[in-house]
Design a protein around this motif. Structure first.
Motif, PDB file in Angstrom:
ATOM      1  N   ASP A 138     -34.531  -0.159  88.509  1.00 35.18           N
ATOM      2  CA  ASP A 138     -35.498   0.401  89.451  1.00 35.18           C
ATOM      3  C   ASP A 138     -36.904   0.223  88.867  1.00 35.18           C
ATOM      4  OD1 ASP A 138     -36.992   1.995  91.187  1.00 35.18           O
ATOM      5  OD2 ASP A 138     -35.920   3.854  90.742  1.00 35.18           O
ATOM      6  N   TRP A 139     -37.878  -0.167  89.703  1.00 38.75           N
ATOM      7  CA  TRP A 139     -39.261  -0.286  89.227  1.00 38.75           C
ATOM      8  C   TRP A 139     -39.868   1.073  88.894  1.00 38.75           C
ATOM      9  CZ3 TRP A 139     -42.028  -4.421  87.755  1.00 38.75           C
ATOM     10  CH2 TRP A 139     -41.559  -5.690  88.110  1.00 38.75           C
ATOM     11  N   ARG A 140     -39.247   2.140  89.348  1.00 46.82           N
ATOM     12  CA  ARG A 140     -39.667   3.514  89.020  1.00 46.82           C
ATOM     13  C   ARG A 140     -41.106   3.804  89.454  1.00 46.82           C
ATOM     14  NH1 ARG A 140     -37.423   5.078  83.008  1.00 46.82           N
ATOM     15  NH2 ARG A 140     -35.196   4.837  83.417  1.00 46.82           N
ATOM     16  N   TYR A 141     -41.473   3.361  90.615  1.00 52.52           N
ATOM     17  CA  TYR A 141     -42.821   3.595  91.085  1.00 52.52           C
ATOM     18  C   TYR A 141     -42.992   5.022  91.599  1.00 52.52           C
ATOM     19  CZ  TYR A 141     -43.896  -1.391  90.835  1.00 52.52           C
ATOM     20  OH  TYR A 141     -44.134  -2.667  90.390  1.00 52.52           O
ATOM     21  N   LEU A 142     -44.216   5.510  91.464  1.00 48.73           N
ATOM     22  CA  LEU A 142     -44.642   6.778  92.044  1.00 48.73           C
ATOM     23  C   LEU A 142     -45.867   6.520  92.912  1.00 48.73           C
ATOM     24  CD1 LEU A 142     -44.573   9.361  89.106  1.00 48.73           C
ATOM     25  CD2 LEU A 142     -43.147   9.441  91.149  1.00 48.73           C
ATOM     26  N   SER A 143     -45.952   7.237  94.007  1.00 47.24           N
ATOM     27  CA  SER A 143     -47.170   7.164  94.799  1.00 47.24           C
ATOM     28  C   SER A 143     -48.293   7.900  94.070  1.00 47.24           C
ATOM     29  CB  SER A 143     -46.953   7.783  96.180  1.00 47.24           C
ATOM     30  OG  SER A 143     -46.959   9.199  96.094  1.00 47.24           O
ATOM     31  N   GLU A 144     -49.516   7.663  94.507  1.00 45.29           N
ATOM     32  CA  GLU A 144     -50.624   8.512  94.110  1.00 45.29           C
ATOM     33  C   GLU A 144     -50.450   9.880  94.789  1.00 45.29           C
ATOM     34  OE1 GLU A 144     -53.237   7.270  91.844  1.00 45.29           O
ATOM     35  OE2 GLU A 144     -51.402   6.088  91.670  1.00 45.29           O
ATOM     36  N   CYS A 145     -51.281  10.829  94.451  1.00 45.56           N
ATOM     37  CA  CYS A 145     -51.227  12.139  95.101  1.00 45.56           C
ATOM     38  C   CYS A 145     -51.522  11.957  96.589  1.00 45.56           C
ATOM     39  CB  CYS A 145     -52.239  13.095  94.469  1.00 45.56           C
ATOM     40  SG  CYS A 145     -51.899  13.451  92.726  1.00 45.56           S
ATOM     41  N   GLU A 146     -50.568  12.341  97.428  1.00 46.42           N
ATOM     42  CA  GLU A 146     -50.682  12.094  98.859  1.00 46.42           C
ATOM     43  C   GLU A 146     -51.407  13.250  99.545  1.00 46.42           C
ATOM     44  OE1 GLU A 146     -49.942   9.530 100.589  1.00 46.42           O
ATOM     45  OE2 GLU A 146     -48.657   8.303  99.297  1.00 46.42           O
ATOM     46  N   PRO A 147     -52.602  12.991 100.101  1.00 44.54           N
ATOM     47  CA  PRO A 147     -53.359  14.076 100.742  1.00 44.54           C
ATOM     48  C   PRO A 147     -52.589  14.746 101.883  1.00 44.54           C
ATOM     49  CG  PRO A 147     -54.759  12.158 100.411  1.00 44.54           C
ATOM     50  CD  PRO A 147     -53.365  11.729 100.085  1.00 44.54           C
ATOM     51  N   GLY A 148     -51.849  13.982 102.644  1.00 48.64           N
ATOM     52  CA  GLY A 148     -51.106  14.543 103.769  1.00 48.64           C
ATOM     53  C   GLY A 148     -49.904  15.364 103.377  1.00 48.64           C
ATOM     54  N   LEU A 149     -49.547  15.318 102.091  1.00 48.54           N
ATOM     55  CA  LEU A 149     -48.408  16.089 101.577  1.00 48.54           C
ATOM     56  C   LEU A 149     -48.900  17.149 100.596  1.00 48.54           C
ATOM     57  CD1 LEU A 149     -45.814  13.225 100.981  1.00 48.54           C
ATOM     58  CD2 LEU A 149     -46.345  14.452 103.091  1.00 48.54           C
ATOM     59  N   ASP A 150     -50.097  17.629 100.807  1.00 49.46           N
ATOM     60  CA  ASP A 150     -50.689  18.656  99.953  1.00 49.46           C
ATOM     61  C   ASP A 150     -50.786  18.205  98.499  1.00 49.46           C
ATOM     62  OD1 ASP A 150     -50.950  20.375 102.146  1.00 49.46           O
ATOM     63  OD2 ASP A 150     -48.937  21.193 101.854  1.00 49.46           O
ATOM     64  N   GLY A 151     -51.071  16.927  98.319  1.00 46.33           N
ATOM     65  CA  GLY A 151     -51.295  16.404  96.976  1.00 46.33           C
ATOM     66  C   GLY A 151     -50.045  16.030  96.211  1.00 46.33           C
ATOM     67  N   ARG A 152     -48.888  16.094  96.836  1.00 45.62           N
ATOM     68  CA  ARG A 152     -47.651  15.746  96.131  1.00 45.62           C
ATOM     69  C   ARG A 152     -47.548  14.239  95.936  1.00 45.62           C
ATOM     70  NH1 ARG A 152     -46.371  19.721  99.849  1.00 45.62           N
ATOM     71  NH2 ARG A 152     -45.507  21.641  98.960  1.00 45.62           N
ATOM     72  N   ARG A 153     -46.973  13.841  94.819  1.00 44.67           N
ATOM     73  CA  ARG A 153     -46.635  12.439  94.592  1.00 44.67           C
ATOM     74  C   ARG A 153     -45.198  12.218  95.048  1.00 44.67           C
ATOM     75  NH1 ARG A 153     -48.504  10.422  88.741  1.00 44.67           N
ATOM     76  NH2 ARG A 153     -48.630   8.445  89.869  1.00 44.67           N
ATOM     77  N   ARG A 154     -44.900  10.991  95.421  1.00 45.57           N
ATOM     78  CA  ARG A 154     -43.562  10.686  95.903  1.00 45.57           C
ATOM     79  C   ARG A 154     -42.941   9.550  95.107  1.00 45.57           C
ATOM     80  NH1 ARG A 154     -42.602  14.864  96.806  1.00 45.57           N
ATOM     81  NH2 ARG A 154     -42.521  16.016  98.765  1.00 45.57           N
ATOM     82  N   VAL A 155     -41.631   9.687  94.837  1.00 44.54           N
ATOM     83  CA  VAL A 155     -40.863   8.662  94.135  1.00 44.54           C
ATOM     84  C   VAL A 155     -40.637   7.494  95.087  1.00 44.54           C
ATOM     85  CG1 VAL A 155     -38.670   8.161  92.998  1.00 44.54           C
ATOM     86  CG2 VAL A 155     -39.770  10.386  92.670  1.00 44.54           C
ATOM     87  N   LEU A 156     -40.845   6.280  94.605  1.00 43.33           N
ATOM     88  CA  LEU A 156     -40.745   5.081  95.433  1.00 43.33           C
ATOM     89  C   LEU A 156     -39.774   4.091  94.797  1.00 43.33           C
ATOM     90  CD1 LEU A 156     -44.581   4.625  96.073  1.00 43.33           C
ATOM     91  CD2 LEU A 156     -42.939   5.780  97.569  1.00 43.33           C
TER      92      LEU A 156
END
Length: 518
Positions: free
Chosen positions: A57-75
């Motif tokens: 897995d490339w183990r990517y994470l999103s940046e802090c997502e403004p629409g998700l109250d700043g949460r990062r998401r596993v990609l």
């Protein structure tokens, strides 16, 4: 010296390597950053989540997502032969014909539904009854699932109780309805593009495959791509291409490679000390199918116990049993508003606990019912974090950036609540595990912001039009194409693996100047 160098041995790259090497007069190199697809978990369908956050897995994470109250998401993205086709849920969905006709209407000539359908059919080896909607004899085995879990039958029944029609084939005349998904499986095991396309081609002397080699940039002579620079275990390598370099590295890595090679937004590249060769909006237009699920505890045995010795023997001896489950066995396509021309929501249901973006521990018998937004109006971006090629790119999806997306996801959760409250499924619910605390619109939106995650369908970051032409050639240079989900002008309505394979099938003919199949 090779004629063609393909970067990325994933859903598209394996197809291209197999098709281009059919011509014995050309030499093809397929480059993959990850390892071979030799782990047992890759081929056992029900084990797919075990590949997350591993070397595959490339183990990517999103940046802090403004629409998700700043949460990062596993990609999660596949990093092995077969790419994400070696770690996905194997759902075979082409999308809706309106998706492709919209591409063509917006300027993607020869990418309308009638143009692309022959390539879907050519790729497919359908294991069901004869159908004008399916092909046979192709490299990609498509079959009905061999795991028919009773919880999934209960979901289909509950959806019908809620007024949704039963659909035997989501790849038939219309998507709308509920039912079991067709899967890219062969004899109960995963049929990735590495299995279906690449393995039979490996006997050809004109095809070389290099694993464990990460491409760091495309090499140029003037405005012509002439090869690639690689890093293999710390050893720098260069390989030259006489005809073309083809990036098939996916919606995150293909734009990153273009930018590292000087093709992208000039101002942003300059900030990293990279001189722009061509100023293009590479990385813009990023799209995904955001997904939110309800999870319920149950007294009905789930896939929690799928790895029993008896089930392992059943898989190994007969290719049947719970371990053949693709996890997302059933689902459907729905319109959450009257007057829509096509579905705006897709549902996946799983006969097992699925939470914390698929990384949560499975501790009890449970099932999940989730909805994905098919036609997002939010747009994200892939950009460079650093000029160092090993640095992960910045990925910002901007989930829920528009009021339209937020309203659709609230309606989607209401649809799920309606179905899961019907008698056929209600009787299997012991307790709520992931469920909105409030059923007001505000409460549902809070739930969506907290629980939303990717359905693993990034697309659009090197789109036909702004970045590549309809023949998938990168604007402003010669000998360089992009062939993967990043070229989609808009993400299709459904799982993106089959469309990515289609794109590669069509690209192989474009590269060879061959006519479309009849």
């Amino acid at each position: 010296m090779y004629d063609y160098i393909i970067v990325g041995a994933g859903s598209a790259g394996c197809v291209l390597a197999a098709r281009l090497s059919e011509d014995e007069d050309v030499r093809v190199l397929l480059v993959e950053a990850g390892p071979p697809d030799d782990a047992r978990e890759i081929h056992v369908p029900a084990a797919l989540a075990k590949l997350f956050q591993t070397k595959y897995d490339w183990r990517y994470l999103s940046e802090c997502e403004p629409g998700l109250d700043g949460r990062r998401r596993v990609l999660p993205r596949g990093r092995m032969l077969g790419g994400s086709s070696s770690m996905n849920a194997m759902v075979y969905i082409r999308g809706n014909r309106r998706d492709y006709d919209a591409w063509a209407a917006a300027g993607a000539e020869q990418w309308g539904w009638d143009d692309v359908l022959p390539y879907f059919l050519r790729a497919e080896d359908f294991q069901g009854p004869p159908s004008p909607w399916h092909g046979t004899g192709g490299p990609l085995t498509v079959s009905e699932g061999r795991s028919r879990h009773p919880l999934m039958a209960a979901y289909v029944a509950a959806a019908q109780e809620a007024g949704h029609p039963l659909t035997a084939d989501f790849n038939g005349p219309e998507q709308d309805g509920v039912g079991h998904y067709h899967l890219t499986q062969r004899d109960g095991l995963r049929c990735s593009t590495a299995v279906g396309y690449l393995r039979p081609a490996l006997t050809r002397p004109n095809l070389d495959v290099l694993t464990g080699a990460q491409c760091t940039r495309v090499l140029f002579d003037g405005d012509r791509a002439t090869g690639v620079e690689l890093d293999r275990g710390g050893e720098p390598l260069r390989r030259r291409a006489e005809r073309e370099v083809v990036l098939a590295a996916g919606a995150y890595n293909s734009p990153q490679l273009l930018m590292l090679s000087g093709i992208g937004p000039a101002g942003e590249l300059a900030a990293h000390g990279i001189t722009a060769r061509v100023d293009l909006p590479v990385g813009e237009n990023l799209q995904d199918h955001p997904h939110v699920g309800l999870t319920f505890l149950t007294d009905t045995p789930s896939l929690l116990t799928a790895e029993s010795p008896d089930n392992v023997r059943q898989l190994e001896s007969h290719g049947t049993g719970p371990l053949t489950s693709n996890v997302g066995e059933v689902g459907g396509f729905h319109r959450t508003l009257d007057g829509l021309e096509a579905p705006d929501i897709q549902v996946h249901a799983t006969p097992v606990m699925f939470h914390e973006e698929g990384l949560g521990a499975v501790t009890d018998h449970a099932f999940m019912v989730g909805a994905a937004l098919l036609t997002p109006t939010s747009r994200g971006k892939v950009s460079l974090r650093s000029a160092i090629p090993s640095a992960q790119p910045r990925i910002l999806h901007r989930y829920l950036a528009t009021e339209e997306d937020r309203a659709t996801m609230v309606r989607a959760v209401r649809l799920l609540l309606d179905i899961t409250d019907r008698p056929s499924l209600r009787k299997h619910r012991r307790a709520d595990f992931r469920h909105p605390a409030s059923l007001t619109d505000e409460g549902l939106l809070d739930f969506v912001r907290r629980e939303l995650h990717t359905l693993y369908h990034p697309a659009g970051s090197c789109a036909i039009g702004p970045v590549v032409d309809p023949r998938l050639r990168v604007h402003g240079v010669r000998g360089l194409r992009v062939v993967d989900a990043s070229v989609m002008p808009t993400v299709v309505r459904g799982n993106t693996n089959a469309p990515t394979i289609m794109i590669a099938e069509k690209a192989a003919d474009l590269i060879r100047d061959l006519p479309a199949p009849v």
